[in-house]
Design a protein around this motif. Structure first.
Motif, PDB file in Angstrom:
ATOM      1  N   SER A  56      64.206  22.425 -18.835  1.00 15.15           N
ATOM      2  CA  SER A  56      63.082  21.514 -20.045  1.00 15.15           C
ATOM      3  C   SER A  56      62.249  22.715 -20.299  1.00 15.15           C
ATOM      4  O   SER A  56      61.759  23.644 -19.829  1.00 15.15           O
ATOM      5  CB  SER A  56      62.167  20.494 -19.655  1.00 15.15           C
ATOM      6  OG  SER A  56      61.756  21.052 -18.160  1.00 15.15           O
ATOM      7  N   LEU A  57      61.118  22.608 -21.508  1.00 12.34           N
ATOM      8  CA  LEU A  57      60.312  23.447 -21.757  1.00 12.34           C
ATOM      9  C   LEU A  57      58.915  22.911 -22.281  1.00 12.34           C
ATOM     10  O   LEU A  57      58.976  21.352 -22.771  1.00 12.34           O
ATOM     11  CB  LEU A  57      60.204  24.603 -22.944  1.00 12.34           C
ATOM     12  CG  LEU A  57      61.290  24.933 -23.116  1.00 12.34           C
ATOM     13  CD1 LEU A  57      62.082  25.474 -23.979  1.00 12.34           C
ATOM     14  CD2 LEU A  57      61.535  26.369 -22.148  1.00 12.34           C
ATOM     15  N   PRO A  58      58.066  23.075 -21.851  1.00  7.44           N
ATOM     16  CA  PRO A  58      56.457  22.505 -22.069  1.00  7.44           C
ATOM     17  C   PRO A  58      56.219  22.528 -23.493  1.00  7.44           C
ATOM     18  O   PRO A  58      56.734  22.831 -24.239  1.00  7.44           O
ATOM     19  CB  PRO A  58      55.502  23.994 -22.076  1.00  7.44           C
ATOM     20  CG  PRO A  58      56.209  24.461 -20.952  1.00  7.44           C
ATOM     21  CD  PRO A  58      57.495  24.548 -20.828  1.00  7.44           C
ATOM     22  N   ASP A  59      56.389  20.946 -23.646  1.00 10.73           N
ATOM     23  CA  ASP A  59      55.956  20.584 -24.884  1.00 10.73           C
ATOM     24  C   ASP A  59      54.962  21.544 -25.743  1.00 10.73           C
ATOM     25  O   ASP A  59      55.193  22.344 -28.038  1.00 10.73           O
ATOM     26  CB  ASP A  59      54.565  19.767 -25.632  1.00 10.73           C
ATOM     27  CG  ASP A  59      55.847  18.031 -25.216  1.00 10.73           C
ATOM     28  OD1 ASP A  59      56.222  18.752 -24.802  1.00 10.73           O
ATOM     29  OD2 ASP A  59      54.911  17.078 -24.887  1.00 10.73           O
ATOM     30  N   ASP A  60      54.136  22.968 -25.882  1.00 12.15           N
ATOM     31  CA  ASP A  60      53.661  23.535 -26.000  1.00 12.15           C
ATOM     32  C   ASP A  60      54.001  24.708 -27.052  1.00 12.15           C
ATOM     33  O   ASP A  60      53.759  25.654 -28.126  1.00 12.15           O
ATOM     34  CB  ASP A  60      52.388  24.128 -25.782  1.00 12.15           C
ATOM     35  CG  ASP A  60      50.720  23.005 -25.450  1.00 12.15           C
ATOM     36  OD1 ASP A  60      51.335  22.169 -26.562  1.00 12.15           O
ATOM     37  OD2 ASP A  60      50.098  23.223 -24.339  1.00 12.15           O
ATOM     38  N   ASP A  61      55.056  25.550 -26.050  1.00  6.64           N
ATOM     39  CA  ASP A  61      55.695  26.537 -26.203  1.00  6.64           C
ATOM     40  C   ASP A  61      56.709  25.517 -27.419  1.00  6.64           C
ATOM     41  O   ASP A  61      57.466  26.825 -28.204  1.00  6.64           O
ATOM     42  CB  ASP A  61      56.744  26.539 -25.121  1.00  6.64           C
ATOM     43  CG  ASP A  61      56.123  26.974 -24.073  1.00  6.64           C
ATOM     44  OD1 ASP A  61      54.945  27.859 -24.332  1.00  6.64           O
ATOM     45  OD2 ASP A  61      56.270  27.395 -22.803  1.00  6.64           O
ATOM     46  N   LEU A  62      57.135  24.397 -27.152  1.00  2.65           N
ATOM     47  CA  LEU A  62      58.152  23.999 -28.117  1.00  2.65           C
ATOM     48  C   LEU A  62      57.777  23.996 -30.133  1.00  2.65           C
ATOM     49  O   LEU A  62      58.425  24.438 -30.599  1.00  2.65           O
ATOM     50  CB  LEU A  62      58.984  22.891 -27.470  1.00  2.65           C
ATOM     51  CG  LEU A  62      59.964  22.867 -26.795  1.00  2.65           C
ATOM     52  CD1 LEU A  62      60.657  20.933 -25.828  1.00  2.65           C
ATOM     53  CD2 LEU A  62      60.987  22.927 -27.436  1.00  2.65           C
ATOM     54  N   LEU A  63      56.504  23.401 -29.824  1.00  2.50           N
ATOM     55  CA  LEU A  63      55.835  23.740 -31.158  1.00  2.50           C
ATOM     56  C   LEU A  63      55.380  24.946 -32.065  1.00  2.50           C
ATOM     57  O   LEU A  63      55.404  24.061 -32.786  1.00  2.50           O
ATOM     58  CB  LEU A  63      54.823  21.937 -30.344  1.00  2.50           C
ATOM     59  CG  LEU A  63      55.164  21.178 -30.137  1.00  2.50           C
ATOM     60  CD1 LEU A  63      53.112  20.405 -29.765  1.00  2.50           C
ATOM     61  CD2 LEU A  63      55.152  19.993 -31.496  1.00  2.50           C
ATOM     62  N   GLU A  64      55.116  25.481 -31.268  1.00  5.12           N
ATOM     63  CA  GLU A  64      55.377  26.989 -31.625  1.00  5.12           C
ATOM     64  C   GLU A  64      56.016  27.479 -31.488  1.00  5.12           C
ATOM     65  O   GLU A  64      55.740  27.990 -33.169  1.00  5.12           O
ATOM     66  CB  GLU A  64      54.531  28.224 -30.075  1.00  5.12           C
ATOM     67  CG  GLU A  64      54.423  29.485 -30.626  1.00  5.12           C
ATOM     68  CD  GLU A  64      53.825  30.272 -29.733  1.00  5.12           C
ATOM     69  OE1 GLU A  64      53.562  31.160 -29.739  1.00  5.12           O
ATOM     70  OE2 GLU A  64      53.597  29.684 -27.869  1.00  5.12           O
ATOM     71  N   VAL A  65      57.100  27.146 -31.277  1.00  7.01           N
ATOM     72  CA  VAL A  65      58.435  28.085 -32.321  1.00  7.01           C
ATOM     73  C   VAL A  65      58.799  27.412 -32.978  1.00  7.01           C
ATOM     74  O   VAL A  65      59.136  27.896 -34.433  1.00  7.01           O
ATOM     75  CB  VAL A  65      59.866  28.105 -30.998  1.00  7.01           C
ATOM     76  CG1 VAL A  65      60.565  28.766 -32.004  1.00  7.01           C
ATOM     77  CG2 VAL A  65      59.303  28.927 -29.450  1.00  7.01           C
ATOM     78  N   PHE A  66      59.035  25.772 -33.463  1.00  8.44           N
ATOM     79  CA  PHE A  66      58.956  24.830 -34.606  1.00  8.44           C
ATOM     80  C   PHE A  66      57.474  25.323 -35.433  1.00  8.44           C
ATOM     81  O   PHE A  66      58.056  25.437 -36.575  1.00  8.44           O
ATOM     82  CB  PHE A  66      58.828  23.418 -34.365  1.00  8.44           C
ATOM     83  CG  PHE A  66      59.973  22.751 -33.717  1.00  8.44           C
ATOM     84  CD1 PHE A  66      60.357  22.231 -34.695  1.00  8.44           C
ATOM     85  CD2 PHE A  66      59.988  22.744 -32.482  1.00  8.44           C
ATOM     86  CE1 PHE A  66      61.657  21.475 -33.522  1.00  8.44           C
ATOM     87  CE2 PHE A  66      60.904  21.228 -32.125  1.00  8.44           C
ATOM     88  CZ  PHE A  66      61.819  21.363 -32.746  1.00  8.44           C
ATOM     89  N   ALA A  67      56.500  25.234 -35.182  1.00 10.38           N
ATOM     90  CA  ALA A  67      55.961  26.101 -36.130  1.00 10.38           C
ATOM     91  C   ALA A  67      56.039  27.155 -36.710  1.00 10.38           C
ATOM     92  O   ALA A  67      55.714  27.359 -38.181  1.00 10.38           O
ATOM     93  CB  ALA A  67      54.309  25.919 -35.402  1.00 10.38           C
ATOM     94  N   GLN A  68      56.354  28.206 -36.312  1.00  9.41           N
ATOM     95  CA  GLN A  68      56.752  29.410 -37.274  1.00  9.41           C
ATOM     96  C   GLN A  68      58.063  29.592 -37.504  1.00  9.41           C
ATOM     97  O   GLN A  68      58.244  29.745 -38.235  1.00  9.41           O
ATOM     98  CB  GLN A  68      57.420  30.235 -35.775  1.00  9.41           C
ATOM     99  CG  GLN A  68      56.867  31.186 -34.570  1.00  9.41           C
ATOM    100  CD  GLN A  68      57.174  31.047 -33.378  1.00  9.41           C
ATOM    101  OE1 GLN A  68      58.280  32.326 -32.983  1.00  9.41           O
ATOM    102  NE2 GLN A  68      55.883  31.920 -32.343  1.00  9.41           N
ATOM    103  N   ALA A  69      59.058  28.423 -37.535  1.00  6.60           N
ATOM    104  CA  ALA A  69      60.022  28.180 -38.721  1.00  6.60           C
ATOM    105  C   ALA A  69      59.703  27.391 -39.000  1.00  6.60           C
ATOM    106  O   ALA A  69      60.586  26.926 -40.357  1.00  6.60           O
ATOM    107  CB  ALA A  69      61.278  27.691 -37.239  1.00  6.60           C
ATOM    108  N   ALA A  70      58.472  26.821 -39.954  1.00  2.99           N
ATOM    109  CA  ALA A  70      58.068  25.678 -40.210  1.00  2.99           C
ATOM    110  C   ALA A  70      59.873  24.682 -40.241  1.00  2.99           C
ATOM    111  O   ALA A  70      59.240  24.228 -41.359  1.00  2.99           O
ATOM    112  CB  ALA A  70      57.895  26.127 -41.797  1.00  2.99           C
ATOM    113  N   LEU A  71      58.974  23.675 -39.294  1.00  3.32           N
ATOM    114  CA  LEU A  71      60.778  23.254 -38.892  1.00  3.32           C
ATOM    115  C   LEU A  71      59.422  21.748 -38.161  1.00  3.32           C
ATOM    116  O   LEU A  71      58.772  22.482 -37.208  1.00  3.32           O
ATOM    117  CB  LEU A  71      61.601  23.140 -38.692  1.00  3.32           C
ATOM    118  CG  LEU A  71      62.523  24.063 -39.591  1.00  3.32           C
ATOM    119  CD1 LEU A  71      63.991  24.876 -38.382  1.00  3.32           C
ATOM    120  CD2 LEU A  71      63.574  23.836 -40.002  1.00  3.32           C
ATOM    121  N   PRO A  72      59.897  20.805 -38.852  1.00  2.59           N
ATOM    122  CA  PRO A  72      59.096  19.159 -38.411  1.00  2.59           C
ATOM    123  C   PRO A  72      59.571  19.002 -36.551  1.00  2.59           C
ATOM    124  O   PRO A  72      61.537  19.179 -36.442  1.00  2.59           O
ATOM    125  CB  PRO A  72      59.518  18.125 -38.698  1.00  2.59           C
ATOM    126  CG  PRO A  72      60.953  19.077 -39.720  1.00  2.59           C
ATOM    127  CD  PRO A  72      60.906  19.671 -39.676  1.00  2.59           C
TER     128      PRO A  72
END
Length: 337
Positions: A274-290
């Motif tokens: 598992s990964l911290p939400d912040d780490d996941l959300l950062e990569v989602f934001a970089q890819a412009a994906l929901p």
């Protein structure tokens, strides 16, 4: 010193001779503060010997013959009947010896400490440094070879990777859209997704077949990207298989089939970290994906993934389509429907 207090009042008679050419004379022997006092019968002190520098010429023999350290010609003889005095001298000498510094012993302890520190360095730091070095120097083409070897081993369990001419372009588009080098769809083997050295991400076929929204599959790829950023897949392989693997890879550039098999069996049997939400959300934001479709795919209730839903970086923003509908349908049929 406790031992000294116990023997302070002990006296004995003995025969003392200051030099070989002088006749022995009877004397009174008493123990003082770290000294042995030799007196005549008028209580006049004739000499004082340091207990710490006292030597016995005939250990175990009688009469017990003592002399000051470095002067064997001056002697004191104590008969076997003076057992208490002889034992007191012996015990006090041992107590004094324990209390004095022991440079040799200290030197040995220092050397031993250095040896232990060096061994700890070799056992703990060197393997870690070696693995870090290997991760930093292995070229991308070699990483791709390693990832390919692991994929070949997984395919022996899962079956061949799904492939079709119609869907390959869509698969390449999905990899480009999510920022990885290659996406591979497997009919079985992986529980959900897995990242391999060389930028390869494996997906279970269910992630494309069971969801109408390609954002779900894209979300799992994004999660693997985040894991790759948190820990290089090659570093994970070396951590699991040991410093010997790192040394072999550095010197020969190859991994044995046994190493590949051991790593593959271990990583396939474990859930993805598992990964911290912040780490996941950062990569989602970089890819412009929901992140919301991925979150609900992991937990349909949304309870355990609330952070990914509430902080979705694309919420309320215009979104670029992950794949055109036609390409997504083709990708859903890549394993033969």
């Amino acid at each position: 010193m406790t031992a000294l207090k116990q023997y302070q009042r002990i006296e004995a008679t003995g025969l003392w001779r200051p030099s070989p050419d002088v006749q022995r004379r009877e004397v009174v022997v008493s123990i003082g503060e770290a000294t042995l006092t030799i007196s005549d019968f008028n209580d006049k002190a004739l000499t004082h010997w340091s207990l710490a520098a006292l030597e016995r010429q005939n250990p175990g023999g009688y009469p017990a013959v003592f002399n000051p350290d470095g002067d064997p010609d001056e002697t004191l003889e104590l008969e076997e009947t003076e057992t208490t005095m002889i034992e007191a001298i012996d015990r006090l000498q041992r107590a004094i010896d324990r209390a004095r510094p022991h440079p040799g012993r200290l030197r040995w302890l220092s050397v031993a400490g250095v040896i232990v520190a060096v061994l700890a360095l070799l056992l703990l730091w060197v393997p870690f440094a070696l693995q870090n070095h290997v991760v930093s120097v292995v070229p991308e083409i070699k990483r791709q070879d390693i990832g390919g070897a692991i994929l070949d081993r997984i395919e022996r369990v899962s079956g061949r990777a799904c492939a079709s001419e119609d869907a390959q372009e869509a698969l390449d588009q999905l990899a480009a859209r999510t920022g990885v080098r290659e996406v591979v769809i497997l009919p079985a083997g992986v529980q959900s997704s897995l990242s391999l050295p060389g930028g390869i991400v494996l997906l279970n076929r269910a992630l494309v077949e069971d969801h109408e929204d390609p954002s779900v599959a894209a979300g799992y790829i994004i999660a693997e990207r985040a894991r790759m950023q948190a820990q290089d897949p090659l570093e994970d392989l070396l951590n699991r298989t040991g410093a010997g693997t790192a040394f072999r890879l550095l010197t020969t550039g190859e991994l044995t089939p046994d190493i590949v098999d051991a790593y593959t069996e271990e990583v396939l049997s474990e859930p993805r970290p598992s990964l911290p939400d912040d780490d996941l959300l950062e990569v989602f934001a970089q890819a412009a994906l929901p992140s919301t479709p991925f979150a609900y795919a992991k937990d349909v209730t949304g309870e355990t993934v609330l952070g990914l839903i509430e902080a979705d970086p694309m919420a309320g923003r215009p979104q670029q389509q992950v794949l055109p509908d036609r390409d997504w349908v083709r990708l859903q049929n890549i394993c033969g429907g």
